[in-house]
Design a protein around this motif. Structure first.
Motif, PDB file in Angstrom:
ATOM      1  N   VAL A 122       0.785  -1.232  -0.141  1.00 40.95           N
ATOM      2  CA  VAL A 122      -0.129   0.085  -0.084  1.00 40.95           C
ATOM      3  C   VAL A 122       0.793   1.223   0.047  1.00 40.95           C
ATOM      4  CG1 VAL A 122      -1.780   1.375   1.363  1.00 40.95           C
ATOM      5  CG2 VAL A 122      -1.949  -1.107   1.164  1.00 40.95           C
ATOM      6  N   GLY A 123       2.023   1.212   0.870  1.00 44.66           N
ATOM      7  CA  GLY A 123       2.676   2.264   0.948  1.00 44.66           C
ATOM      8  C   GLY A 123       1.972   3.648   1.216  1.00 44.66           C
ATOM      9  N   GLU A 124       2.103   4.641   0.613  1.00 45.69           N
ATOM     10  CA  GLU A 124       1.353   5.868   0.855  1.00 45.69           C
ATOM     11  C   GLU A 124       0.030   5.975   0.082  1.00 45.69           C
ATOM     12  OE1 GLU A 124       2.466   8.103   2.962  1.00 45.69           O
ATOM     13  OE2 GLU A 124       4.088   6.855   3.636  1.00 45.69           O
ATOM     14  N   GLU A 179      -9.055  -2.970  -0.096  1.00 40.44           N
ATOM     15  CA  GLU A 179     -10.080  -3.478   0.987  1.00 40.44           C
ATOM     16  C   GLU A 179      -9.744  -3.354   2.194  1.00 40.44           C
ATOM     17  OE1 GLU A 179     -11.897  -7.452  -1.651  1.00 40.44           O
ATOM     18  OE2 GLU A 179     -10.331  -7.735  -0.321  1.00 40.44           O
ATOM     19  N   ARG A 180     -10.727  -3.323   3.326  1.00 35.44           N
ATOM     20  CA  ARG A 180     -10.331  -2.974   4.515  1.00 35.44           C
ATOM     21  C   ARG A 180     -11.402  -3.740   5.513  1.00 35.44           C
ATOM     22  NH1 ARG A 180      -9.762   3.080   6.449  1.00 35.44           N
ATOM     23  NH2 ARG A 180     -11.968   3.228   5.858  1.00 35.44           N
ATOM     24  N   TYR A 181     -10.926  -4.769   6.287  1.00 36.48           N
ATOM     25  CA  TYR A 181     -11.886  -5.734   6.718  1.00 36.48           C
ATOM     26  C   TYR A 181     -11.923  -5.267   8.483  1.00 36.48           C
ATOM     27  CZ  TYR A 181     -11.489  -8.888   2.980  1.00 36.48           C
ATOM     28  OH  TYR A 181     -11.282  -9.355   1.849  1.00 36.48           O
ATOM     29  N   GLY A 182     -13.239  -4.706   8.803  1.00 33.73           N
ATOM     30  CA  GLY A 182     -13.578  -4.306   9.991  1.00 33.73           C
ATOM     31  C   GLY A 182     -12.679  -2.911  10.205  1.00 33.73           C
ATOM     32  N   PRO A 185      -6.243  -2.225   8.571  1.00 32.82           N
ATOM     33  CA  PRO A 185      -5.788  -1.453   7.719  1.00 32.82           C
ATOM     34  C   PRO A 185      -6.086  -1.542   6.128  1.00 32.82           C
ATOM     35  CG  PRO A 185      -4.283  -3.114   8.190  1.00 32.82           C
ATOM     36  CD  PRO A 185      -5.378  -3.249   9.058  1.00 32.82           C
ATOM     37  N   TRP A 186      -6.079  -0.745   5.106  1.00 30.14           N
ATOM     38  CA  TRP A 186      -6.213  -0.958   3.928  1.00 30.14           C
ATOM     39  C   TRP A 186      -5.239  -2.047   3.250  1.00 30.14           C
ATOM     40  CZ3 TRP A 186     -10.446   0.249   1.790  1.00 30.14           C
ATOM     41  CH2 TRP A 186     -11.328   1.345   2.195  1.00 30.14           C
ATOM     42  N   GLU A 187      -5.824  -2.854   2.415  1.00 24.30           N
ATOM     43  CA  GLU A 187      -4.944  -3.922   1.795  1.00 24.30           C
ATOM     44  C   GLU A 187      -5.333  -3.683   0.392  1.00 24.30           C
ATOM     45  OE1 GLU A 187      -5.817  -7.814   2.685  1.00 24.30           O
ATOM     46  OE2 GLU A 187      -5.962  -7.573   4.986  1.00 24.30           O
ATOM     47  N   LEU A 188      -4.200  -3.843  -0.575  1.00 24.07           N
ATOM     48  CA  LEU A 188      -4.116  -3.369  -2.017  1.00 24.07           C
ATOM     49  C   LEU A 188      -3.699  -4.517  -2.861  1.00 24.07           C
ATOM     50  CD1 LEU A 188      -4.365  -1.187  -4.166  1.00 24.07           C
ATOM     51  CD2 LEU A 188      -1.891  -0.551  -3.749  1.00 24.07           C
ATOM     52  N   GLY A 189      -4.313  -4.825  -3.902  1.00 29.72           N
ATOM     53  CA  GLY A 189      -4.129  -5.576  -4.830  1.00 29.72           C
ATOM     54  C   GLY A 189      -4.514  -4.972  -6.274  1.00 29.72           C
TER      55      GLY A 189
END
Length: 205
Positions: A122-124, A179-182, A185-189
């Motif tokens: 994700v970085g910035e 995507e962010r679960y609950g 943190p944000w996850e990126l794909g």
């Protein structure tokens, strides 16, 4: 031989020829029907080349095997997403030859779409811009929403809860998804649409 007999003989020969032709045509038609019935009776190979994919991706579940571009992956777990009346699935894959986390998503909107996802740092980056450039590819914001999910097998998230997502779309069947679960943190794909005929599914037990 009298002239009256010749027409009679010709008529008999003609009738015989007609009978022979009719019998041959009936046998041929009967044989074709039998062949067609036999073909219908043969079980259909779910991995046949004429299919768009080797098997139905809508049936993928934890424990299955997937072969993609010559590499086999084990389906470790599945997420079943629901937002209103719309549903889709995401499956976590595992392969000894791949260091990054990879997923495959399956949805109908309304056409069946299968996308191959690779984990990205994700970085910035934040999903707060209309356009983002990642690895030289420009993506435009497409969707933002929140869905309920249920987890099966090993997915790295809880058994159920809420997930927020922000989807971006690039050219050439390329995608970017946050995507962010609950409260996590944000996850990126980054994703690419799976080309026809490159995916094979081996159902687990």
């Amino acid at each position: 031989m009298s002239g009256a007999v010749i027409p009679v003989l010709l008529a008999l020969i003609l009738i015989a020829l007609v009978v022979i032709i009719v019998v041959m045509l009936r046998r041929r038609a009967g044989g074709g029907a039998a062949e067609q019935a036999a073909e219908r009776a043969v079980p259909r190979d779910p991995f046949a080349a004429e299919d768009e994919v080797g098997g139905d991706p809508r049936t993928i579940k934890a424990g299955d095997m997937i072969e993609y571009l010559g590499v086999r992956y084990f389906v470790r777990g599945s997420l079943r997403m629901r937002e209103g009346g719309f549903t889709w699935s995401e499956h976590l894959l595992d392969a000894d030859t791949v260091d990054q986390k990879v997923w495959i998503s399956v949805e109908e909107d309304p056409d069946l779409e299968v996308v191959w996802w690779t984990e990205h740092e994700v970085g910035e980056l934040k999903p707060d811009q209309k356009t983002l450039v990642v690895d030289g590819v420009e993506y435009r914001r497409d969707e933002h929403g929140t869905a309920d999910y249920g987890s099966e097998g090993t997915t790295g998230v809880g058994e159920g809860g809420r997930v927020e997502y922000v989807d971006y779309e690039g050219s050439g069947g390329r995608y970017l998804s946050f995507e962010r679960y609950g409260d996590g943190p944000w996850e990126l794909g980054t994703g690419e649409r799976v080309p026809t005929g490159t995916l094979t599914i081996y159902p687990g037990s």
